[in-house]
Design an enzyme around this catalytic site. Structure first.
Site, PDB file in Angstrom:
ATOM      1  N   GLU A 193       1.008  -1.175  -0.093  1.00  0.00           N
ATOM      2  CA  GLU A 193       0.044  -0.002  -0.143  1.00  0.00           C
ATOM      3  C   GLU A 193       0.811   1.094  -0.087  1.00  0.00           C
ATOM      4  OE1 GLU A 193      -3.003   0.313  -0.667  1.00  0.00           O
ATOM      5  OE2 GLU A 193      -3.427  -1.925  -0.708  1.00  0.00           O
ATOM      6  N   CYS A 349     -13.219   1.544 -14.431  1.00  0.00           N
ATOM      7  CA  CYS A 349     -14.016   2.819 -14.156  1.00  0.00           C
ATOM      8  C   CYS A 349     -12.521   3.984 -14.282  1.00  0.00           C
ATOM      9  CB  CYS A 349     -14.562   2.930 -12.927  1.00  0.00           C
ATOM     10  SG  CYS A 349     -15.756   4.435 -12.745  1.00  0.00           S
ATOM     11  N   CYS A 356     -17.564   1.083 -19.611  1.00  0.00           N
ATOM     12  CA  CYS A 356     -18.744   1.048 -18.908  1.00  0.00           C
ATOM     13  C   CYS A 356     -19.671  -0.110 -19.268  1.00  0.00           C
ATOM     14  CB  CYS A 356     -19.875   2.316 -19.352  1.00  0.00           C
ATOM     15  SG  CYS A 356     -19.192   3.896 -18.641  1.00  0.00           S
ATOM     16  N   CYS A 359     -18.828  -2.898 -16.606  1.00  0.00           N
ATOM     17  CA  CYS A 359     -18.573  -2.548 -15.453  1.00  0.00           C
ATOM     18  C   CYS A 359     -19.819  -3.406 -14.691  1.00  0.00           C
ATOM     19  CB  CYS A 359     -19.143  -1.326 -15.090  1.00  0.00           C
ATOM     20  SG  CYS A 359     -19.232  -0.657 -13.428  1.00  0.00           S
ATOM     21  N   CYS A 365     -25.415   2.739 -11.298  1.00  0.00           N
ATOM     22  CA  CYS A 365     -24.564   4.174 -11.684  1.00  0.00           C
ATOM     23  C   CYS A 365     -25.334   5.291 -12.021  1.00  0.00           C
ATOM     24  CB  CYS A 365     -23.372   3.787 -12.454  1.00  0.00           C
ATOM     25  SG  CYS A 365     -22.086   5.013 -13.010  1.00  0.00           S
TER      26      CYS A 365
END
Length: 604
Positions: A193, A349, A356, A359, A365
């Protein structure tokens, strides 16, 4: 004198007069002289009690007097036929219920609570959750919320199903799946991270693999030197990350008994360099804590699914996004859910040209629905689309009036990036000082930067900062070179070109020079804070990317591979362009000090 309370209708709900403070009455302007506003309350509410919840309700009504008038949220018969009055009543009831569970605190009056229709996270996160509530000091339209728990369940199911099939095979994910020791698992997530902050996955993979091979445990990293850490981190950028990662490892080993804190709250409190996002990622992925995360990828996904177009860096928007993340996180698989949300933002995204059609949460959305509605709006009998019930100028989550919906952007209307201030420009002169050898490449001189500030502790070629005036800089540069290498030859340093490197907040232009100490006896050994390295040793040293660019220019010039590019501006006086301001300053540095009849000098 306060007017008498109105009579209670028989069999009806009580009507309570809310006496507004003088300050709020003046702000409203259109309130009656008595300052009273009569509001309907459910029978479950206490009689005439002046609780903190009612005080918050007063503030909310005072800020939005138009909410007292019924107004439909959407004209579509398919959508819920809630009125603005019903929405505010829900907020008021939630406010009173939340107040009953908390001790009275006058400082918190005036803050509104979440709508009671929102799904609550499974594991409250203490202070972090409390901060999420602060954004509701202003009104939030249900358009920007997940009001139906069915939508939340669908979002979780679709996203996790997609992730199980499409997730990338990354080394830190394999490490977590195979590691049974919780502390080692947390360490593996922690390293990944930190490296992934402001850095692309493709770049991080090699660095992560080499890091974990060299320091597979916290104890190994804690016993390493900062020089070793900087050396391995070289080229990854944002070098303070590596330093703080090692500081955190040492704190865990020396002060926490070798055990990583188990919750997001304690991770953020106890470990240096661990912020809210990193703490949530470690706690959810390594320890299974049910807590959401918001990084750049998750922020983009949430802004689009709930049509949040305001500046994401504002406290209102940030609080709202963190609240959504905590609400959506799957209680059974929090770590996988957070990674799935990040994966969706990174691969589907995306900032530009989002996919899209691929997705998994397309049906939920709001941004995608807006795009589809725009396509159908020109057709007769086109369906209505749900929109924010508040006016754009009144909603702090919608696209600002100055940046309205742009049909050419599609879903990329969300989020709108805040305008950044351009990085400040700085100029520097750096000189590659070389000591020829009888065989092999010459030795080059590196000096260490201060242990604080930009590029702390890294190695670089001797450099000086150029002031705009340029006065007395030639003396500073010569002193800098002499302090590290001893007496300088009479030859003039040769200008190789210009290197531009942009840091996060600084655009730094280096005027690159080289100077050969052929026939000179260098300071042996090198003074503290300096070292002579071979070309091969330079490639493994703890140097910044900017210095690697400088070295490539010097290396190309030495090998004669320069072909007139910007990296090397060695050219004849008649054919070259007008020198830059920094070059003019540096030319003036050396002119009074270099004899014109020196055979080794090169006209620049």
């Amino acid at each position: 004198m306060m007017p008498p309370a109105p009579r209670q209708p028989s069999g009806g709900t009580p009507r309570l007069p809310l006496r507004l403070p003088e300050r709020l009455r003046r702000r409203m302007g259109r309130v009656s002289p008595s300052g009273s506003r009569v509001v309907n309350f459910r029978s479950e509410w206490p009689g005439r009690a002046r609780s903190a919840g009612l005080a918050r309700a007063e503030c909310l009504l005072a800020e939005r007097p138009d909410w007292a008038k019924p107004r439909p949220l959407a004209s579509s018969p398919v959508l819920r036929a809630e009125t603005a009055r019903e929405v505010i009543m829900k907020k008021l009831r939630a406010s009173v219920r939340s107040h009953r569970k908390q001790p009275a605190n006058p400082k918190k009056r005036g803050k509104c609570a979440h709508s009671s229709s929102q799904a609550k996270p499974s594991a409250p996160d203490g202070q972090a959750k409390q901060k999420d509530e602060e954004f509701l000091q202003t009104s939030v339209c249900p358009y920007h919320l997940f009001r139906d728990m069915t939508d939340v369940t669908t979002f979780r199911r679709n996203l996790l199903s997609w992730y199980d099939q499409e997730k990338r095979d990354l080394p830190w994910r394999r490490w977590v799946e195979e590691e049974a020791n919780l502390d080692r698992r947390a360490y593996a997530v922690w390293v990944s991270e930190v490296m992934l902050q402001q850095t692309q996955v493709a770049t991080v993979i090699d660095y992560y693999t080499r890091w974990m091979q060299k320091w597979p445990t916290l104890q190994d990293l804690a016993s390493a030197s900062l020089e070793e850490v900087n050396q391995l981190w070289s080229g990854l950028g944002y070098y303070s990350r590596g330093r703080r990662l090692q500081e955190g490892a040492r704190k865990v080993v020396e002060e926490l008994g070798g055990h990583v804190p188990r919750t997001a709250e304690t991770l953020q409190q106890l470990l240096p360099g661990v912020g809210r996002y990193t703490a949530g990622a470690i706690a959810s992925i390594a320890f299974g804590q049910v807590t959401g995360v918001v990084d750049g990828n998750v922020l983009r996904v949430l802004c689009r699914v709930r049509a949040v177009g305001a500046d994401p860096s504002s406290s209102v928007v940030s609080g709202h996004l963190w609240s959504l993340a905590h609400q959506l996180v799957d209680p059974a698989r929090p770590g996988d859910f957070n990674q799935a949300a990040m994966e969706l933002g990174a691969t589907v995204c995306t900032p530009q040209h989002p996919l899209c059609s691929q997705c998994p949460v397309q049906s939920l959305c709001q941004a995608y629905q807006r795009v589809e509605w725009e396509k159908l709006s020109a057709l007769p009998g086109s369906p209505d689309v749900e929109e924010c019930a508040l006016k754009t100028s009144q909603c702090q989550l919608c696209l600002p009036p100055t940046k309205p919906w742009d049909p050419s952007l599609g879903v990329a209307n969300f989020p709108r990036k805040a305008s950044r201030r351009p990085p400040r420009e700085e100029h520097s002169a750096t000189c590659v000082v070389e000591q020829p050898r009888t065989s092999g490449s010459p030795l080059i001189l590196l000096v260490q930067r201060p242990h604080s500030g930009l590029l702390a502790g890294l190695w670089e070629f001797p450099s000086v900062t150029l002031e705009p005036s340029g006065q007395h800089q030639h003396k500073a540069l010569l002193r800098e070179l002499q302090s590290w290498s001893g007496p300088l030859p009479a030859t003039r340093p040769q200008h190789l070109g210009e290197v531009i490197h942009v840091f996060s907040h600084i655009k730094l232009t280096y005027q690159v020079y080289s100077l050969s100490l052929e026939g000179q006896t260098p300071a042996t050994p090198a003074p503290p804070g300096a070292r002579w390295l071979t070309w091969e040793e330079f490639h493994t040293a703890a140097v910044s990317t900017a210095m690697k660019k400088v070295f490539r220019m010097y290396e190309d010039h030495r090998r004669g591979t320069c072909k007139g590019s910007k990296r090397s501006r060695v050219s004849t006086p008649s054919g070259r362009k007008k020198p830059s301001r920094g070059q003019q300053i540096l030319d003036s540095f050396f002119q009074p000090h270099i004899p014109t009849d020196t055979p080794n000098s090169t006209a620049q």
